[in-house]
Write an enzyme that holds these catalytic residues in place. Sequence first.
Site, PDB file in Angstrom:
ATOM      1  N   HIS A 218       0.839  -1.196   0.000  1.00  0.00           N
ATOM      2  CA  HIS A 218       0.000   0.000   0.000  1.00  0.00           C
ATOM      3  C   HIS A 218       0.878   1.251   0.000  1.00  0.00           C
ATOM      4  CE1 HIS A 218      -2.890   3.049   1.328  1.00  0.00           C
ATOM      5  NE2 HIS A 218      -2.125   3.282   2.379  1.00  0.00           N
TER       6      HIS A 218
ATOM      7  N   ASP B 112       6.456  22.887 -25.555  1.00  0.00           N
ATOM      8  CA  ASP B 112       6.439  21.514 -25.042  1.00  0.00           C
ATOM      9  C   ASP B 112       7.519  21.416 -23.969  1.00  0.00           C
ATOM     10  OD1 ASP B 112       6.391  18.629 -24.765  1.00  0.00           O
ATOM     11  OD2 ASP B 112       5.412  18.579 -26.725  1.00  0.00           O
TER      12      ASP B 112
ATOM     13  N   TRP C  19       7.526  -0.411   3.951  1.00  0.00           N
ATOM     14  CA  TRP C  19       8.046   0.313   2.782  1.00  0.00           C
ATOM     15  C   TRP C  19       9.447   0.839   3.051  1.00  0.00           C
ATOM     16  CZ3 TRP C  19       9.317   5.556   1.780  1.00  0.00           C
ATOM     17  CH2 TRP C  19       9.142   6.427   2.849  1.00  0.00           C
TER      18      TRP C  19
ATOM     19  N   SER D 275      12.715   6.586 -13.296  1.00  0.00           N
ATOM     20  CA  SER D 275      11.635   7.352 -13.909  1.00  0.00           C
ATOM     21  C   SER D 275      11.511   8.725 -13.261  1.00  0.00           C
ATOM     22  CB  SER D 275      10.328   6.581 -13.767  1.00  0.00           C
ATOM     23  OG  SER D 275       9.236   7.441 -13.933  1.00  0.00           O
ATOM     24  N   SER D 276      11.568   8.781 -11.953  1.00  0.00           N
ATOM     25  CA  SER D 276      11.347  10.101 -11.349  1.00  0.00           C
ATOM     26  C   SER D 276      12.548  11.019 -11.535  1.00  0.00           C
ATOM     27  CB  SER D 276      10.909  10.001  -9.893  1.00  0.00           C
ATOM     28  OG  SER D 276      11.718   9.123  -9.193  1.00  0.00           O
TER      29      SER D 276
ATOM     30  N   HIS E   2      13.387  11.652   4.268  1.00  0.00           N
ATOM     31  CA  HIS E   2      12.753  12.905   4.634  1.00  0.00           C
ATOM     32  C   HIS E   2      12.619  13.865   3.449  1.00  0.00           C
ATOM     33  CE1 HIS E   2      10.697  15.651   7.138  1.00  0.00           C
ATOM     34  NE2 HIS E   2      11.349  16.572   6.473  1.00  0.00           N
TER      35      HIS E   2
ATOM     36  N   GLU F 153      12.149  12.978   0.585  1.00  0.00           N
ATOM     37  CA  GLU F 153      11.055  12.356  -0.160  1.00  0.00           C
ATOM     38  C   GLU F 153       9.693  12.867   0.309  1.00  0.00           C
ATOM     39  OE1 GLU F 153      10.664  10.466  -2.731  1.00  0.00           O
ATOM     40  OE2 GLU F 153       8.581   9.837  -2.468  1.00  0.00           O
TER      41      GLU F 153
ATOM     42  N   TYR G  79       8.966  15.675   1.359  1.00  0.00           N
ATOM     43  CA  TYR G  79       8.753  17.010   0.785  1.00  0.00           C
ATOM     44  C   TYR G  79       8.583  16.967  -0.723  1.00  0.00           C
ATOM     45  CZ  TYR G  79       8.691  19.120   5.195  1.00  0.00           C
ATOM     46  OH  TYR G  79       8.280  19.451   6.446  1.00  0.00           O
TER      47      TYR G  79
ATOM     48  N   SER H 153      -1.283  27.423  -3.806  1.00  0.00           N
ATOM     49  CA  SER H 153      -0.956  28.832  -4.015  1.00  0.00           C
ATOM     50  C   SER H 153      -1.510  29.369  -5.326  1.00  0.00           C
ATOM     51  CB  SER H 153       0.567  29.033  -4.009  1.00  0.00           C
ATOM     52  OG  SER H 153       1.108  28.558  -2.816  1.00  0.00           O
TER      53      SER H 153
ATOM     54  N   HIS I 281      15.111  12.312  12.730  1.00  0.00           N
ATOM     55  CA  HIS I 281      13.910  12.342  13.573  1.00  0.00           C
ATOM     56  C   HIS I 281      13.045  11.105  13.352  1.00  0.00           C
ATOM     57  CE1 HIS I 281      11.801  14.983  10.306  1.00  0.00           C
ATOM     58  NE2 HIS I 281      11.552  13.719  10.068  1.00  0.00           N
ATOM     59  N   HIS I 282      13.354  10.322  12.331  1.00  0.00           N
ATOM     60  CA  HIS I 282      12.646   9.053  12.146  1.00  0.00           C
ATOM     61  C   HIS I 282      13.259   7.944  12.981  1.00  0.00           C
ATOM     62  CE1 HIS I 282      10.091  10.427   8.841  1.00  0.00           C
ATOM     63  NE2 HIS I 282      11.118  11.198   8.522  1.00  0.00           N
TER      64      HIS I 282
ATOM     65  N   THR J  19       7.211  26.559   7.100  1.00  0.00           N
ATOM     66  CA  THR J  19       5.882  26.000   6.843  1.00  0.00           C
ATOM     67  C   THR J  19       4.818  26.947   7.370  1.00  0.00           C
ATOM     68  OG1 THR J  19       6.913  23.846   7.192  1.00  0.00           O
ATOM     69  CG2 THR J  19       4.528  23.872   6.983  1.00  0.00           C
TER      70      THR J  19
ATOM     71  N   LYS K  74       4.129  29.805   5.074  1.00  0.00           N
ATOM     72  CA  LYS K  74       3.231  29.463   3.970  1.00  0.00           C
ATOM     73  C   LYS K  74       1.778  29.504   4.400  1.00  0.00           C
ATOM     74  CE  LYS K  74       6.066  26.908   0.891  1.00  0.00           C
ATOM     75  NZ  LYS K  74       5.530  27.651  -0.253  1.00  0.00           N
TER      76      LYS K  74
ATOM     77  N   ARG L  86       1.866   0.295  15.237  1.00  0.00           N
ATOM     78  CA  ARG L  86       1.531   0.215  13.818  1.00  0.00           C
ATOM     79  C   ARG L  86       2.030  -1.108  13.242  1.00  0.00           C
ATOM     80  NH1 ARG L  86       6.023   4.246  10.956  1.00  0.00           N
ATOM     81  NH2 ARG L  86       5.016   3.528   9.057  1.00  0.00           N
TER      82      ARG L  86
HETATM   83  C1  HEM Z   1       6.185  20.448  10.207  1.00  0.00           C
HETATM   84  C2  HEM Z   1       6.500  19.482   9.441  1.00  0.00           C
HETATM   85  C3  HEM Z   1       6.773  18.044   9.864  1.00  0.00           C
HETATM   86  C4  HEM Z   1       7.394  17.560  10.973  1.00  0.00           C
HETATM   87  C5  HEM Z   1       7.967  18.350  12.116  1.00  0.00           C
HETATM   88  C6  HEM Z   1       7.386  16.114  10.860  1.00  0.00           C
HETATM   89  C7  HEM Z   1       7.933  15.243  11.788  1.00  0.00           C
HETATM   90  C8  HEM Z   1       7.909  13.861  11.689  1.00  0.00           C
HETATM   91  C9  HEM Z   1       8.531  12.953  12.607  1.00  0.00           C
HETATM   92  C10 HEM Z   1       9.337  13.366  13.822  1.00  0.00           C
HETATM   93  C11 HEM Z   1       8.292  11.690  12.190  1.00  0.00           C
HETATM   94  C12 HEM Z   1       8.794  10.383  12.807  1.00  0.00           C
HETATM   95  C13 HEM Z   1       7.821   9.827  13.770  1.00  0.00           C
HETATM   96  C14 HEM Z   1       8.229   8.479  14.278  1.00  0.00           C
HETATM   97  O1  HEM Z   1       8.431   7.548  13.472  1.00  0.00           O
HETATM   98  O2  HEM Z   1       8.330   8.339  15.507  1.00  0.00           O
HETATM   99  C15 HEM Z   1       7.502  11.789  10.991  1.00  0.00           C
HETATM  100  C16 HEM Z   1       7.042  10.701  10.265  1.00  0.00           C
HETATM  101  C17 HEM Z   1       6.521  10.812   8.993  1.00  0.00           C
HETATM  102  N1  HEM Z   1       6.219  11.986   8.330  1.00  0.00           N
HETATM  103 FE1  HEM Z   1       6.397  13.862   9.080  1.00  0.00          FE
HETATM  104  N2  HEM Z   1       6.774  15.765   9.705  1.00  0.00           N
HETATM  105  C18 HEM Z   1       6.397  16.914   9.064  1.00  0.00           C
HETATM  106  C19 HEM Z   1       5.776  17.004   7.854  1.00  0.00           C
HETATM  107  C20 HEM Z   1       5.558  15.933   7.020  1.00  0.00           C
HETATM  108  C21 HEM Z   1       5.122  16.044   5.656  1.00  0.00           C
HETATM  109  C22 HEM Z   1       4.844  17.342   4.933  1.00  0.00           C
HETATM  110  C23 HEM Z   1       5.027  14.793   5.179  1.00  0.00           C
HETATM  111  C24 HEM Z   1       4.623  14.284   3.814  1.00  0.00           C
HETATM  112  C25 HEM Z   1       3.935  14.897   2.961  1.00  0.00           C
HETATM  113  C26 HEM Z   1       5.388  13.883   6.237  1.00  0.00           C
HETATM  114  C27 HEM Z   1       5.392  12.522   6.110  1.00  0.00           C
HETATM  115  C28 HEM Z   1       5.789  11.648   7.079  1.00  0.00           C
HETATM  116  C29 HEM Z   1       5.797  10.216   6.928  1.00  0.00           C
HETATM  117  C30 HEM Z   1       5.392   9.435   5.669  1.00  0.00           C
HETATM  118  C31 HEM Z   1       6.239   9.680   8.133  1.00  0.00           C
HETATM  119  C32 HEM Z   1       6.335   8.221   8.514  1.00  0.00           C
HETATM  120  C33 HEM Z   1       7.433   7.470   7.893  1.00  0.00           C
HETATM  121  C34 HEM Z   1       7.417   6.046   8.351  1.00  0.00           C
HETATM  122  O3  HEM Z   1       7.938   5.760   9.435  1.00  0.00           O
HETATM  123  O4  HEM Z   1       6.870   5.198   7.621  1.00  0.00           O
HETATM  124  N3  HEM Z   1       5.696  14.612   7.338  1.00  0.00           N
HETATM  125  N4  HEM Z   1       7.279  13.129  10.704  1.00  0.00           N
HETATM  126 CU   LIG Z   2      10.820  13.220   8.288  1.00  0.00          CU
END
Ligand code: HEM
Ligand SMILES: [Cu+2]
Lengths: 533, 182
Positions: free
Chosen positions: A78, A107, A143, A170-171, A254, A256, A258, A269, A303-304, A329, A332, A451
Amino acid sequence: MSEVATHHHDDHHGAHPTGIMRWLTTTNHKDIGTLYLLFSLMMFFIGGTMAMIIRLELFQPGLQFVDPQFYNSMVTMHALIMIFGAVMPAWTGFANWMIPMMIGAPDMALPRLNNWSFWILPFAFTMLLSTLFMPGGAPAGGWTMYPPLVLQTGDAFPFLIFAVHFMGASSIAGAINVVATVFNMRAPGMTLMKLPLFVWTWIITGFLLIASIPVLAGAVTMLLTDKFFGTAFFSAAGGGDPVMFQHIFWFFGHPEVYILILPAFGIVSAIIPTFARKPLFGYSSMVYATGAIAFLSFIVWAHHMFTVGMPLAGELFFMYTTVLIAVPTGVKVFNWVATMWQSSMTFETPMLFALGFVILFTIGGFSGLMLGVTPVDFQYHDTYFVVAHFHYVLVTGAVFALMAGAYFWMPKWTGHMYDETLAKWHFWLSVISVNVLFFPQHFLGLAGMPRRIPDYAVQFADFNMVSSIGGLGYGISQILFVIIVVKCVRGGEKATDEVWEGAQGLEWTLSSPPPYHSFTEAPDPESITGGHR
Amino acid sequence: MNASQKKANSKTVRFLLLATVLMFGFGYSLVPLYDVFCEITGLNGKTGRIVSADVESKELYDDRLVEVEFVTSVSADLPWDFEPTVEKMLVRPGVETRADFIVKNNANYTLVGNAVPSVAPNAAAKFFNKTECFCFTKQSLEPDQTLTMPVLFVVDPDLPQEVKLLTLGYTFFESLDLASVD
Ligand code: HEM
Ligand SMILES: [Cu+2]
């Protein structure tokens, strides 16, 4: 800007192949944009079906419908399909369709590469989806592909790795094309600071792609050689270290996230000023904020992985940089709100989705901030709180912006207005069900539900049932979108060139639908004004 | 598309392709960088390695004792028993100390293994120095062979005062042929 387009002449570059050959061999930016968007929609439904299986299993505690291994495959597939198959190709599709029209080019810069970068995708995803039928099942290690778990994948393993390579290729090709187009193909008078923000956010996304996808490619190649060729990058037995994979992966991961959201910022916008009938508040601060976010996204990755046992200095560094992202952010969000301030707004469907985006994406930003604070992340990490966070930023963020953009430009693409009543239904059903789906997951996470587990303790039963009902509702509501698109392609009220009363920008000076090649003659430099969106 | 645009495009493409290749290389260069970083900081439990002479020159605190505890494990696919002879000892920083580990091969064929060390807490790892260790080389055991293997180590007197307990862990893995052993 109601100047009627004068570019009705069809091109005379010889005969176009018809039928399937037209699509296989096309080098036209609009055809390729359409292919990308249709592909993305298909993946959205395939990935969505997998989500339905996940929510079905989680409807009640206990193991009811699928076995745990298959459940984990669903979670893994997924995510891969939604990220690499639905959202990323959709942004490339929008870029293909809109960027040449927005910058006054005929083009894309590299039409042949463009054809290739699209047609790699069906190949990559056929390969990925075929793993569902392989001995050992589809990839089930998440993933994020952490070793050593991912190395236990069955026959699917090399297919997973090569699929990731192809998606990446591709990307990167798509990104190179966009950057080259914007740098070299702009109409005279279209200076950088006059570019619509969608174009700006896409160039920055392009750079993020070029800088981060190769790192992912390297990481998965190391996994491949660890498994088959006896290297020991991530195997402790050979002097390697599995935690290193996490560092390399998130160095890609990370940026990614963004990549998935910056084009959404651009679309919102464009839409808010249109329906607020006011120029965007703080155009140049938007550009700089996007750049700042992109830069910061490369220094926050750990932070992950706050819980892997980093030293205090590391935890502090990554906590401060992460929380710092909230500043650009916030700029914005402030600018979008300020644009609407004291404006005369109307609420057509693109605007509704854009407003939904602003509010709900901000909720996701706030939960992100909470997760960015190291000590509390120790509690939230790997719980449903994280799941709630990334679905707010990705579904009500990226996907809502995709829907907003689709409704915004659909009349331009097809020449017909879509069915506004049905579209409003689509919005309201989506916005209600998506909150029923994801909001309770915050509570589940705070209460400690992990999870990626198919079963749970009974105290989580009620919120899971609510969430599953929301999930089904959201899933079904998306079928409405397909109906609306099909209806709109087939016919409907004729769209004017300008389509929306407050529309600004070059694409609205072309006819609806626009000619096969957009600006065969460069537009009048006088007509190019910047800073509106 | 005019000629100057074509030229500009191919220049942009070349630049971006170069960037792609460089970033791919950068991903790989993170591997040695990561090791160097861990070695300098002692992160990840990677221990220091010195000769005892270096430590002897340091000033000793006679009254200071640090507890060192030993933990062992064997990876699931290696049929070996692996134990320390004592579980804990009190150690004077700056003084070379010996600990013994016993390993036995339960298989009816010869196996080669190598032990990977790790020290906790991380912050203390770089103050833990092994002067001799069975983990420096691969260990080959005949069927049913038992082997006693020594470790000689020195805890650096500069170890932060608040650290009272060090844990030295070893995990035995079946040796990978191509793997490099530290
Ligand atoms: C203010 C902005 C953001 C902050 C401070 C933030 C912070 C974090 C942090 C600390 C985690 C890790 C949590 C953990 O696993 O314990 C996380 C996970 C995640 N964030 Fe954000 N995030 C922000 C914005 C975004 C945005 C804009 C996206 C995507 C469009 C995003 C997508 C994700 C995803 C996909 C994960 C999970 C990844 C995984 O473990 O599978 N985040 N975020
Ligand atoms: Cu992140």
